[in-house]
Design a protein around this motif. Structure first.
Motif, short mmCIF file in Angstrom:
data_model
loop_
_atom_site.label_atom_id
_atom_site.label_comp_id
_atom_site.label_asym_id
_atom_site.label_seq_id
_atom_site.Cartn_x
_atom_site.Cartn_y
_atom_site.Cartn_z
N LEU A 129 8.99 -0.18 -13.26
CA LEU A 129 8.51 1.14 -12.84
C LEU A 129 8.11 1.12 -11.38
O LEU A 129 7.16 0.43 -10.98
N LEU A 130 8.84 1.88 -10.57
CA LEU A 130 8.61 1.99 -9.13
C LEU A 130 8.28 3.44 -8.80
O LEU A 130 8.94 4.36 -9.32
N ALA A 131 7.28 3.67 -7.96
CA ALA A 131 6.88 5.04 -7.61
C ALA A 131 6.78 5.20 -6.10
O ALA A 131 6.61 4.24 -5.36
N GLY A 132 6.89 6.45 -5.65
CA GLY A 132 6.73 6.78 -4.24
C GLY A 132 6.45 8.27 -4.12
O GLY A 132 6.27 8.97 -5.13
N GLY A 133 6.42 8.76 -2.90
CA GLY A 133 6.14 10.17 -2.68
C GLY A 133 4.76 10.39 -2.09
O GLY A 133 3.92 9.48 -2.09
N PRO A 134 4.50 11.60 -1.58
CA PRO A 134 3.24 11.85 -0.88
C PRO A 134 1.99 11.67 -1.72
O PRO A 134 0.97 11.20 -1.22
N LEU A 146 -0.38 1.49 -14.04
CA LEU A 146 0.79 1.97 -14.76
C LEU A 146 2.09 1.54 -14.09
O LEU A 146 3.04 1.15 -14.76
N CYS A 147 2.14 1.63 -12.76
CA CYS A 147 3.36 1.29 -12.02
C CYS A 147 3.40 -0.21 -11.72
O CYS A 147 2.37 -0.84 -11.49
N ASP A 148 4.60 -0.75 -11.70
CA ASP A 148 4.76 -2.14 -11.29
C ASP A 148 4.67 -2.28 -9.77
O ASP A 148 4.13 -3.26 -9.26
N ALA A 149 5.19 -1.30 -9.06
CA ALA A 149 5.13 -1.30 -7.60
C ALA A 149 5.13 0.14 -7.11
O ALA A 149 5.70 1.03 -7.75
N ILE A 150 4.48 0.36 -5.96
CA ILE A 150 4.39 1.70 -5.39
C ILE A 150 4.76 1.60 -3.92
O ILE A 150 4.19 0.78 -3.18
N PHE A 151 5.70 2.44 -3.49
CA PHE A 151 6.08 2.43 -2.07
C PHE A 151 5.23 3.44 -1.32
O PHE A 151 5.10 4.59 -1.73
N ILE A 152 4.71 3.01 -0.16
CA ILE A 152 3.80 3.84 0.63
C ILE A 152 4.52 4.34 1.88
O ILE A 152 4.89 3.55 2.75
N GLY A 153 4.73 5.65 1.96
CA GLY A 153 5.30 6.24 3.16
C GLY A 153 6.76 6.65 3.01
O GLY A 153 7.21 7.05 1.94
N GLU A 154 7.49 6.55 4.14
CA GLU A 154 8.87 7.02 4.22
C GLU A 154 9.82 5.84 4.01
O GLU A 154 9.75 4.84 4.71
N VAL A 155 10.74 5.98 3.08
CA VAL A 155 11.48 4.82 2.57
C VAL A 155 12.80 4.55 3.29
O VAL A 155 13.40 3.48 3.12
N GLU A 156 13.29 5.48 4.11
CA GLU A 156 14.67 5.38 4.60
C GLU A 156 15.02 4.02 5.21
O GLU A 156 16.04 3.42 4.86
N CYS A 248 -1.34 14.59 7.92
CA CYS A 248 -1.84 13.24 8.15
C CYS A 248 -0.84 12.18 7.67
O CYS A 248 -0.64 11.16 8.33
N LEU A 249 -0.19 12.44 6.55
CA LEU A 249 0.69 11.45 5.94
C LEU A 249 1.98 11.26 6.73
O LEU A 249 2.56 10.17 6.72
N TYR A 250 2.41 12.32 7.41
CA TYR A 250 3.70 12.24 8.11
C TYR A 250 3.54 12.21 9.63
O TYR A 250 4.40 12.69 10.36
N ARG A 251 2.45 11.64 10.10
CA ARG A 251 2.31 11.42 11.53
C ARG A 251 3.12 10.22 11.98
O ARG A 251 3.29 9.27 11.21
N PRO A 252 3.56 10.24 13.25
CA PRO A 252 3.50 11.32 14.22
C PRO A 252 4.59 12.36 13.95
O PRO A 252 5.58 12.05 13.27
N PRO A 253 4.43 13.58 14.48
CA PRO A 253 5.48 14.59 14.27
C PRO A 253 6.77 14.18 14.97
O PRO A 253 6.75 13.66 16.08
N ARG A 254 7.89 14.37 14.28
CA ARG A 254 9.21 14.03 14.81
C ARG A 254 10.19 15.14 14.51
O ARG A 254 10.06 15.83 13.50
N GLU A 255 11.16 15.30 15.38
CA GLU A 255 12.17 16.34 15.21
C GLU A 255 13.57 15.73 15.16
O GLU A 255 13.82 14.69 15.77
N ARG A 256 14.45 16.39 14.46
CA ARG A 256 15.88 16.06 14.52
C ARG A 256 16.51 16.88 15.65
O ARG A 256 16.07 18.00 15.92
N SER A 257 17.51 16.35 16.27
CA SER A 257 18.17 17.10 17.34
C SER A 257 18.92 18.28 16.76
O SER A 257 19.42 18.23 15.62
N ALA A 258 19.02 19.35 17.53
CA ALA A 258 19.76 20.52 17.07
C ALA A 258 21.22 20.17 16.82
O ALA A 258 21.84 20.69 15.89
N ALA A 259 21.78 19.27 17.63
CA ALA A 259 23.19 18.89 17.47
C ALA A 259 23.42 18.21 16.12
O ALA A 259 24.39 18.50 15.42
#
Length: 525
Positions: A129-134, A146-156, A248-259
């Motif tokens: 059992l693996l969990a993640g998310g905000p 309950l979980c065997d492991a929990i991922f903290i943050g953005e997984v990409e 707070c969880l998704y700092r710092p703010p980042r943008e994708r390029s319009a292209a």
């Protein structure tokens, strides 16, 4: 019943575009769980992007599982959507938690599958059992048992290494797998963690979003945003609202390029003619004019997840109106300028009046205003100010004004993490007052459940003692929840109270870096 369930799932599958069905031979089978209904889950970009990334691996087969189908209500075994397999046949159950209240649905899924919710009661024949998310990234403590492991943050960026560890570790003992995963950045392994308060797991975040497109990968009409192609244009927010977990969880703010975004649009253009722009505040996107102009050149209609009134670009309003949008949504959060300043959302009343005037000029039929009650420092005058602001907006907006009201829930890692939640009788009284005063001026009020908001507050700042409470719940009802708490010698007041400045917090073992500095700034102020 089972054959009817399988037939229902096959009908859903047949109505989708983009679903991936793989042969299981030689592949790691992962059940990707969204512990809510299909209708809700298929609107989640987290689910969509994880499904795409996992199935992009040749050595992985990923299938979706949701909660809420009729078979769960009748006690049947929950099945995956793609090949209708029971959860127990998967090697890994990976769950993304957007909301704390979905913990109840997740436990119900485990019970229905015959999988012991408590990790201490599972053996190597049970799925991992693996969990993640905000929700669990902010505070994994309630699910630590309950979980065997929990991922903290953005997984990409970490996902390839995480999958490699699972592929290798599942061939050995469970303890060996846990040790391997503990060496992966961002992975919290409760069974191996020490009990001290020093941060032991650090939130992961992606510095450059462009290499990781986040958009709809499976299209279905059977969801709230089924008529559009959802695309994440930015992540995080630099505004610093003191109540906001996402900020707070998704700092710092980042943008994708319009292209890069317009390239994603091109790929999905043959499937949907409307694009749903997703971010904490679409109107804050620095390349909004270039993006909107490009979308219009492609002949695309536009929808947005959320807007701020400072700024509210005219080109965006014009594009929304031209796309047939009938509702505009903004969030004052608090009624008075004083309280908005205190929660670090210093927007003037006039900004909302200007937004209402602009919305009228583009003939929007409905204007939704989101407010919170029970904010730290809130007074009776602030509640009266909500009615005054709504009334002023209604006078300049030539359409229907709707006020949506929710209780403030203190969240881990925000500047308000140690604040108390307002007493339930106070919140109910203020909701009652608002309903009456807004009804007099012809404004409809929508209010979230106060008792369930209190449960959310318990889970958001809970500790590991809540694990057995969740594991033993017979059903996700308020009465069963209260009885389960009492059975384990707990009560919700232990969790919704204010926390002392030197009190150890259940989430102290999670390092947020930038988010922590913001909390420190508040303590020094």
């Amino acid at each position: 019943m089972k054959w009817a369930t399988i037939a229902a799932k096959k009908r859903i599958l047949a109505s989708e575009q983009g679903a991936v069905i793989k042969d299981w031979g030689g592949r790691l089978p992962i059940a990707l769980i969204y512990p809510n209904t299909y209708h809700v889950g298929m609107s989640s970009l987290a689910l969509q992007s994880l499904y795409s990334m996992l199935n992009a691996r040749p050595d992985v087969v990923c299938e979706r599982v949701f909660h809420g189908y009729r078979q769960h209500e009748h006690g049947s075994v929950p099945l995956s959507l793609e090949t209708q397999r029971p959860l127990a046949e998967f090697s890994v159950l990976a769950t993304t938690f957007s909301f704390e209240l979905d913990y109840f649905n997740w436990v119900a899924l485990l019970h229905g599958a015959g999988i012991p919710p408590l990790s201490a009661e599972r053996d190597r024949d049970d799925p991992f059992l693996l969990a993640g998310g905000p929700a669990v990234s902010a505070n994994p403590a309630p699910l630590a048992g309950l979980c065997d492991a929990i991922f903290i943050g953005e997984v990409e960026e970490i996902l390839p290494r995480l999958l490699d560890a699972l592929q290798d570790g599942l061939t050995g003992t469970r303890h060996q797998l846990l040790q391997q995963l503990a060496g992966v950045p961002g992975v919290y392994v409760p069974a191996l963690q020490k009990a001290d308060a020093a941060p032991q797991v650090h939130r992961q975040w992606v510095k450059d979003l462009n290499p990781y497109p986040t958009h709809t990968s499976v299209f279905t009409k059977s969801t709230e945003f089924g008529d559009m192609h959802l695309i994440e244009i930015a992540r995080g927010c630099g505004r610093g609202c003191r109540f906001c977990l996402a900020g707070c969880l998704y700092r710092p703010p980042r943008e994708r390029s319009a292209a890069s975004l317009l390239e994603q649009v091109r790929l999905g253009q043959s499937i949907r003619s409307k694009i749903g722009l997703v971010s904490a505040a679409v109107s804050d996107y620095s390349q909004i004019e270039e993006l909107v102009s490009g979308l219009q050149e492609h002949g695309m209609q536009i929808s947005v997840s959320s807007l701020r009134v400072d700024p509210l670009p005219d080109i965006l309003l014009s594009a929304l109106a031209a796309s047939g949008a009938r509702t505009l949504t903004v969030a004052p959060e608090a009624g008075s300028e004083r309280l908005r300043s205190a929660i670090r959302k210093p927007i003037k009343d006039q900004d909302f009046l200007d937004a209402a005037t602009a919305a009228s000029s583009y003939h929007f039929a409905e204007l939704k205003l989101y407010f919170m009650i029970g904010l730290p420092g809130e007074q009776d005058d602030d509640i009266a100010a909500i009615t005054q602001l709504v009334e002023a907006v209604a006078k300049v907006f030539r359409g229907q004004v709707v006020a949506s009201v929710a209780a403030f829930v203190p969240k881990a890692h925000t500047p308000f993490e140690r604040e108390s939640m307002a007493p339930i009788h106070v919140l109910r009284e203020r909701i009652h007052t608002l309903r009456g005063s807004l009804r007099k001026i012809g404004v409809r009020t929508k209010a979230d459940s106060i008792p369930w908001a209190r449960v959310q507050a318990v889970l958001a700042r809970g500790d590991q003692r809540l694990g057995p409470v969740l594991a033993g719940l017979p059903s996700p009802s308020l009465s069963d929840w209260q009885q389960a708490l009492q059975k384990h010698g707990l009560e919700d007041e232990q969790y919704v109270r204010a926390r002392g400045p030197d009190e150890q917090l259940p989430w102290d073992r999670i390092g947020m870096e930038a988010a922590r500095r913001r909390v420190g700034d508040r303590k020094r102020a």
